[in-house]
Design a protein around this motif. Structure first.
Motif, PDB file in Angstrom:
ATOM      1  N   LEU A 104       1.445  -0.992  -0.015  1.00  0.00           N
ATOM      2  CA  LEU A 104       0.203  -0.280  -0.239  1.00  0.00           C
ATOM      3  C   LEU A 104       0.884   1.308   0.310  1.00  0.00           C
ATOM      4  CD1 LEU A 104      -3.548   0.983  -0.007  1.00  0.00           C
ATOM      5  CD2 LEU A 104      -2.941   1.210   2.685  1.00  0.00           C
ATOM      6  N   VAL A 144       1.158   4.385  -3.060  1.00  0.00           N
ATOM      7  CA  VAL A 144       1.214   5.485  -2.545  1.00  0.00           C
ATOM      8  C   VAL A 144       2.078   6.147  -2.537  1.00  0.00           C
ATOM      9  CG1 VAL A 144       1.168   7.381  -0.531  1.00  0.00           C
ATOM     10  CG2 VAL A 144      -0.926   5.436  -0.324  1.00  0.00           C
ATOM     11  N   LEU A 166       0.664  -0.665  19.467  1.00  0.00           N
ATOM     12  CA  LEU A 166       0.455  -0.107  18.479  1.00  0.00           C
ATOM     13  C   LEU A 166       0.850   1.232  18.006  1.00  0.00           C
ATOM     14  CD1 LEU A 166      -1.512  -0.817  16.002  1.00  0.00           C
ATOM     15  CD2 LEU A 166      -4.036  -0.106  18.049  1.00  0.00           C
ATOM     16  N   HIS A 167       1.247   2.219  18.853  1.00  0.00           N
ATOM     17  CA  HIS A 167       1.478   3.494  18.826  1.00  0.00           C
ATOM     18  C   HIS A 167       2.687   3.764  18.278  1.00  0.00           C
ATOM     19  CE1 HIS A 167      -2.067   5.253  20.037  1.00  0.00           C
ATOM     20  NE2 HIS A 167      -3.220   4.094  21.042  1.00  0.00           N
ATOM     21  N   ARG A 191       2.533   2.647  14.612  1.00  0.00           N
ATOM     22  CA  ARG A 191       2.185   4.158  13.716  1.00  0.00           C
ATOM     23  C   ARG A 191       3.703   4.800  14.056  1.00  0.00           C
ATOM     24  NH1 ARG A 191       1.850   7.410  11.628  1.00  0.00           N
ATOM     25  NH2 ARG A 191       0.186   8.751  10.960  1.00  0.00           N
ATOM     26  N   GLY A 199       2.081  10.615   3.304  1.00  0.00           N
ATOM     27  CA  GLY A 199       0.242   9.676   3.627  1.00  0.00           C
ATOM     28  C   GLY A 199       0.330   8.382   3.748  1.00  0.00           C
ATOM     29  N   GLY A 200       0.611   7.595   4.723  1.00  0.00           N
ATOM     30  CA  GLY A 200       0.676   6.099   4.552  1.00  0.00           C
ATOM     31  C   GLY A 200       0.257   5.573   5.460  1.00  0.00           C
ATOM     32  N   GLY A 240      -0.212   5.830   8.438  1.00  0.00           N
ATOM     33  CA  GLY A 240      -1.729   5.703   9.517  1.00  0.00           C
ATOM     34  C   GLY A 240      -2.721   4.312   8.475  1.00  0.00           C
ATOM     35  N   ALA A 241      -2.708   4.223   7.193  1.00  0.00           N
ATOM     36  CA  ALA A 241      -3.341   2.812   6.916  1.00  0.00           C
ATOM     37  C   ALA A 241      -2.864   1.455   6.479  1.00  0.00           C
ATOM     38  CB  ALA A 241      -3.833   3.516   5.258  1.00  0.00           C
ATOM     39  N   VAL A 247      -3.118   0.337  10.419  1.00  0.00           N
ATOM     40  CA  VAL A 247      -4.940  -0.175  10.330  1.00  0.00           C
ATOM     41  C   VAL A 247      -4.701  -1.320   9.991  1.00  0.00           C
ATOM     42  CG1 VAL A 247      -7.047  -0.125   9.388  1.00  0.00           C
ATOM     43  CG2 VAL A 247      -5.615   1.994  10.128  1.00  0.00           C
ATOM     44  N   PHE A 307      -8.982   0.987   0.432  1.00  0.00           N
ATOM     45  CA  PHE A 307      -8.034   2.564   0.763  1.00  0.00           C
ATOM     46  C   PHE A 307      -8.735   3.290  -0.603  1.00  0.00           C
ATOM     47  CE2 PHE A 307      -6.544  -0.974   3.238  1.00  0.00           C
ATOM     48  CZ  PHE A 307      -6.196   0.090   4.790  1.00  0.00           C
ATOM     49  N   ASP A 355     -14.819  -3.637   9.709  1.00  0.00           N
ATOM     50  CA  ASP A 355     -13.718  -3.162   9.923  1.00  0.00           C
ATOM     51  C   ASP A 355     -12.443  -4.690   9.071  1.00  0.00           C
ATOM     52  OD1 ASP A 355     -14.136  -3.653  12.663  1.00  0.00           O
ATOM     53  OD2 ASP A 355     -12.862  -3.273  13.087  1.00  0.00           O
ATOM     54  N   ALA A 380      -6.357   5.723   1.560  1.00  0.00           N
ATOM     55  CA  ALA A 380      -5.319   5.577   2.197  1.00  0.00           C
ATOM     56  C   ALA A 380      -4.330   6.827   2.914  1.00  0.00           C
ATOM     57  CB  ALA A 380      -4.345   5.004   0.986  1.00  0.00           C
ATOM     58  N   HIS A 381      -5.085   8.334   2.110  1.00  0.00           N
ATOM     59  CA  HIS A 381      -3.937   9.124   3.386  1.00  0.00           C
ATOM     60  C   HIS A 381      -4.736   9.587   4.330  1.00  0.00           C
ATOM     61  CE1 HIS A 381      -1.564  10.950  -0.780  1.00  0.00           C
ATOM     62  NE2 HIS A 381      -1.671  10.003  -0.542  1.00  0.00           N
ATOM     63  N   VAL A 428      -6.794   7.014   6.686  1.00  0.00           N
ATOM     64  CA  VAL A 428      -7.830   6.025   7.619  1.00  0.00           C
ATOM     65  C   VAL A 428      -6.112   5.765   8.210  1.00  0.00           C
ATOM     66  CG1 VAL A 428      -7.521   3.060   7.610  1.00  0.00           C
ATOM     67  CG2 VAL A 428      -8.555   4.749   5.669  1.00  0.00           C
ATOM     68  N   ASP A 429      -6.601   6.016   9.369  1.00  0.00           N
ATOM     69  CA  ASP A 429      -5.767   5.995  10.080  1.00  0.00           C
ATOM     70  C   ASP A 429      -6.796   5.168  12.152  1.00  0.00           C
ATOM     71  OD1 ASP A 429      -3.519   6.650  12.042  1.00  0.00           O
ATOM     72  OD2 ASP A 429      -3.156   8.549  11.311  1.00  0.00           O
ATOM     73  N   ILE A 430      -5.512   5.322  13.128  1.00  0.00           N
ATOM     74  CA  ILE A 430      -6.133   5.212  14.225  1.00  0.00           C
ATOM     75  C   ILE A 430      -5.920   6.031  15.069  1.00  0.00           C
ATOM     76  CG2 ILE A 430      -5.583   2.253  14.493  1.00  0.00           C
ATOM     77  CD1 ILE A 430      -2.750   3.239  16.230  1.00  0.00           C
ATOM     78  N   ASP A 431      -6.598   6.475  15.899  1.00  0.00           N
ATOM     79  CA  ASP A 431      -6.857   7.042  17.097  1.00  0.00           C
ATOM     80  C   ASP A 431      -5.923   7.049  18.396  1.00  0.00           C
ATOM     81  OD1 ASP A 431      -8.220   6.490  18.342  1.00  0.00           O
ATOM     82  OD2 ASP A 431     -10.129   7.015  18.655  1.00  0.00           O
ATOM     83  N   ARG A 432      -5.871   7.949  19.064  1.00  0.00           N
ATOM     84  CA  ARG A 432      -5.136   7.634  20.759  1.00  0.00           C
ATOM     85  C   ARG A 432      -5.267   6.429  21.001  1.00  0.00           C
ATOM     86  NH1 ARG A 432      -4.772  13.004  24.691  1.00  0.00           N
ATOM     87  NH2 ARG A 432      -7.583  12.353  24.012  1.00  0.00           N
ATOM     88  N   ASP A 433      -6.721   5.876  20.928  1.00  0.00           N
ATOM     89  CA  ASP A 433      -6.894   4.076  21.677  1.00  0.00           C
ATOM     90  C   ASP A 433      -7.120   3.509  21.333  1.00  0.00           C
ATOM     91  OD1 ASP A 433      -8.093   6.673  24.829  1.00  0.00           O
ATOM     92  OD2 ASP A 433     -10.182   6.586  22.910  1.00  0.00           O
ATOM     93  N   GLY A 434      -7.054   3.611  20.052  1.00  0.00           N
ATOM     94  CA  GLY A 434      -5.953   2.553  18.908  1.00  0.00           C
ATOM     95  C   GLY A 434      -7.095   2.180  18.239  1.00  0.00           C
ATOM     96  N   ILE A 459     -10.023   2.663  14.769  1.00  0.00           N
ATOM     97  CA  ILE A 459      -9.871   3.167  13.511  1.00  0.00           C
ATOM     98  C   ILE A 459     -10.802   4.039  13.318  1.00  0.00           C
ATOM     99  CG2 ILE A 459     -10.292   2.232  10.937  1.00  0.00           C
ATOM    100  CD1 ILE A 459      -9.506  -0.811  12.272  1.00  0.00           C
TER     101      ILE A 459
END
Lengths: 564, 564
Positions: free
Chosen positions: A140, A144, A213-214, A217, A240-241, A243-244, A247, B103, B121, B549-550, B552-558, B560
């Motif tokens: 991916l 990108v 996980l973090h 990332r 910009g790749g 984060g995806a 996931v 993506f 997901d 693809a630019h 999609v990410d995870i947040d602070r809590d992991g 999606i």
């Protein structure tokens, strides 16, 4: 004759994984089943187990191997089984095998004989899809990247200075060097690139080294995909790749729980290459396994100069864990080969002359074992020599290996775990337990603050026995650039042959007086190491004239045949 | 405003899969858990369930869609939920979404709103790895093929007549046309080739059509990878790859069990392309689902001229199952677009003029709906029109669609399952139940014994409304060769645009007086169909300027974020 590995594995009596996990103190609420005999362990286990006692941490390494391998995984599994037999709860941690070579010449990597991880077919095929996730995340980012060039190249990336390639988990020599972007204007920007095998992906190294996980990332974001004409690095974050990719890799970061033929828990997780990467199973698996009982036995790829050195200086740096003992697997055939008198070729029978009783030859080749024991000691860790016995060995030859170990002050045991399972590694288990009980004096070989050149020279001279290091002009320039970019504090991972302590695969024993030639230096900034290239590093294998892909099949009952 | 799909999905209350399976009459001993909310169903279920009553078999199709899609998966899910609400046990069968477009621009394919398959997901990412297995099996054959050329080419395969490419599940335009085998002599034989997206792999079509592991093995063996200079086909069996492919695909052949937001069982299995392949979920899933209760609701890709025609003539031929009713999903926006007065572009807002109340426009565009209802009737199956309501629709426009359906003698219902879940498709469920109770007069459109040209012309004139078919010289020659090779008894799968009943995507409604141009004809001999190419078929998508693809990410809590 003992039966073939696949037959032994298919006849195994497996325990429910809930029971296997319970032996490690892991409750069912932390498991996610994947098929009937594999489970993923949730990352919450790291925190939940943190208050349990810390297991002794044992790394299994080896003398410099022949092209056949010396049974390191088998010994790791056998030792785990043996520790459980003597009443010490052990967990085994190994790398996931790469599927590509399973259909090539090498065959699988589940251990062997009566010291196997089961089910071996699941282990050698997709397992829970972690390698596929690495392939998907890596490619991916490749898509990108080429799309970034196509859509206007906002970062000013130099198409000729792109370092990020593509990966597939297949032995496919035709993909080593390719041209992409041909066709019409809408089919991308033409440029030369290529594919590596998935195990060689930086994504693989990153997920093997991340603690969370973090952190994974953040590491993905730091991947350098190429450079501008001015030499400025362009990262996965820039295009910009990252984060995806995270996931895609979210579930892959959870370690896989399996078991040995004797129901010892096995964590199978990640499988980074052993030359251009650090060749060790994941940090996350070890952060869980370290609280799973009395012993955590983990394997490091190739000889002690390769996998164990990276285990100490790269993996333990990332994990914060410190080892208590190190096993060095030695075989009669490897030490005889290190006498320099025999040549072993994969896929061909051993030379007749090598099979004759000859303890003197073992003593000569023993120079390699001596140096590898020393390499363990350099890091302040207690070495234990495991003599992995083969049917054709002579007692006098085992005695020769034992003498060498004793001269070096290392514990030693003859093991027959291939034919006898854990019962065959009882002495080894006792020796390892004693060694691990000695106070550990673990130390890194070099401080973070040393320059990259100092780090390379330290490993080359102290571990490999080189007289010095020679840098090609390119390599010297790259090192200067990396220092300028702020990568100077990273550890180094020297990519050289695993078939010699030196960088020349034809030099046996413990060669001295040679100099390490550094042709170029590459950076896995996300994984967090710099890797000098010393020799031809093949990162995409090929298939032979009669690969396993021609033979593996199903039989009339739907059972797999010819998988090894 | 209802919440975003991902938020609804994340708030879902899922049942244990054992309970979901039990509703289908499937015992836990037939399940293999894959993570917490997906299970594979063992193939033994086919025989174990065989004595249970046969469910009514309903295929969900649509009018010719706009580039936005008309909510066919959402309607399939909503109908399944609605049938369960009215006390009829239903199972839903859908294709697995391709990860590449997830993506890109399209987003996922789990249905939408309150008619979704959950966890969305998991569905939109790896699921249980079946697509990855397809990628691995396909590319192993590619590696075996290039190795065959490299190792002496014993079959005499013409490197310029290789038809087997490589696949990846990523939108990567730069891989459409590539040159492989560059580098040194040991790096393979240079030749031009390319990558398609995994959904376009013949391996995907084969595993979607096979009824058993052994049949899949035989089909893999029949794959034609290329031709000798004399025109003799060379197969996967000839070059020795089919057995290993079967081993790689062994677990993928087991259907995946999931559930809807209202806990209706969903079989998610396979995802072949809808133009160059038949665009339907797997035969194996339907062989299990057909004994899972009162109704099996399965989805066919694109409009009724595409997915439903192949459902009837390719999938039902392979499975031996016969349908009892067919739903045609219609939307106000699609029929207005079929008036020829509006242009809808993916990623842009709908044109203002299209949103104004205008039942006359619906009547004009209704020509498309009339033809698609006729296409269902051609196969002797009862059609039911599902009006998939959108917030901006006007009641007069729904009435216009209902009038058209009634004129054609088809049952019809307005559905609001997107906002209301199964409750919103109650009328549709009643109508489908009535239609399915009518005696089925299912028939194939053409006999096996018709020539390939006759088959193409039958579909073109009867289903598409063409005045005739024109063959390029290449196409005519290929058809003659296929007949000579013994492929003449296979069904055909016409690869044309899904955006028009014709082969010209700009022609709306139900165009007549046009001729179908067949540029070339290809053969998926293992999958068992011949596919004429009528227009530009893109088998590898690209990424746009701002792909998912630019984002999609995870947040602070992991968790999606930005997956849709």
């Amino acid at each position: 004759m003992i039966p073939r590995d696949l037959h032994i594995a298919q006849a195994a009596s497996l325990k429910p994984l809930d029971d296997v996990a319970a032996a490690m103190g892991i409750g069912s609420h932390l498991l996610e089943a994947y098929g009937e005999n594999v489970a993923k362990i949730k990352l919450a286990a790291i925190d939940e187990l943190a208050d349990r006692p810390r297991a002794k941490y044992v790394v299994v390494s080896a003398v410099t191997p022949t092209p056949l391998g010396e049974g390191k995984t088998t010994t790791t599994v056998g030792l785990g089984q043996a520790l459980c037999r003597i009443g010490r709860q052990a967990t085994v941690a190994i790398r996931q095998p790469s599927m590509g070579p399973t259909f090539g010449i090498k065959g699988g990597a589940a251990g062997g004989g009566y010291s196997q991880v089961v089910p071996m077919d699941v282990l050698n095929l997709h397992l829970t899809g972690d390698f596929h996730a690495v392939t998907a995340a890596h490619n991916l980012l490749s898509a990108v990247l080429d799309n970034h060039l196509f859509q206007g190249n906002a970062t000013g990336l130099d198409p000729h200075a792109v370092t990020w390639r593509r990966v597939l988990d297949v032995n496919d020599r035709a993909l080593r060097n390719i041209v992409v972007g041909l066709g019409s204007r809408t089919d991308g920007i033409p440029r030369q690139t290529g594919f590596d095998i998935t195990a060689a992906s930086e994504v693989m190294a990153i997920f093997a080294l991340a603690r969370s996980l973090h952190e994974m990332r953040e590491r993905f974001g730091r991947i350098v995909v190429g450079y501008t004409p001015q030499g400025t690095p362009v990262t996965a974050e820039d295009i910009g790749g990252a984060g995806a990719m995270t996931v895609i890799m979210r579930d892959a970061l959870k370690p896989n729980l399996m078991q040995t033929l004797e129901n010892t828990p096995v964590l199978v997780h990640a499988g980074p290459f052993g030359n251009i990467a650090h060749g060790n199973s994941s940090v996350v698996a070890d952060l869980i396994g370290i609280h799973g009982g009395d012993f955590l036995v983990t394997e490091a790829g190739f000889g002690a100069d390769m996998g164990a050195e990276r285990f100490f200086n790269i993996k333990c740096r990332a994990s914060g864990l410190t080892p208590d003992a190190a096993v060095v697997v030695a075989t009669v055939r490897a030490l005889k080969a290190h006498s320099g008198r025999h040549r072993i070729v994969a896929g061909r029978p051993l030379p007749e002359a090598l099979l004759a009783e000859n303890p003197d030859e073992v003593h000569i080749g023993g120079a390699n074992l001596r140096k590898q024991i020393e390499n363990i000691r350099l890091h302040g860790v207690s070495p234990v020599v495991a003599i992995n016995a083969f049917p054709g060995d002579h007692p006098s030859e085992h005695a020769a290996i034992a003498e060498i170990a004793q001269e070096m002050g290392a514990r030693v045991a003859v093991c027959t775990h291939f034919t006898d399972g854990g019962r065959g590694a009882g002495e080894l288990a006792e020796a390892v337990a004693e060694a691990a009980d000695e106070p550990s004096d673990f130390r890194f070989l070099y401080p973070d603050s040393a320059s990259l050149e100092e780090k390379i020279e330290t490993i080359a001279t102290k571990v490999y026995g080189a007289a010095g290091v020679d840098y090609d002009r390119t390599a010297a320039r790259q090192l200067a650039t990396y220092e300028a970019n702020g990568y100077g504090r990273l550890p180094v991972c020297i990519a050289k042959t695993h078939l010699s302590l030196s960088s020349d695969p034809s030099l046996t024993g413990a060669p001295t007086g040679w100099r390490l030639p550094v042709r170029e230096v590459r950076a896995s900034v996300g994984a967090g190491f710099i890797y000098p290239i010393c020799g031809d590093m093949r990162t995409m294998p090929g298939l032979g004239a009669t690969p396993a892909a021609h033979l593996v099949d199903i039989d009339r009952d739907g059972n797999i045949v010819n998988l090894s």
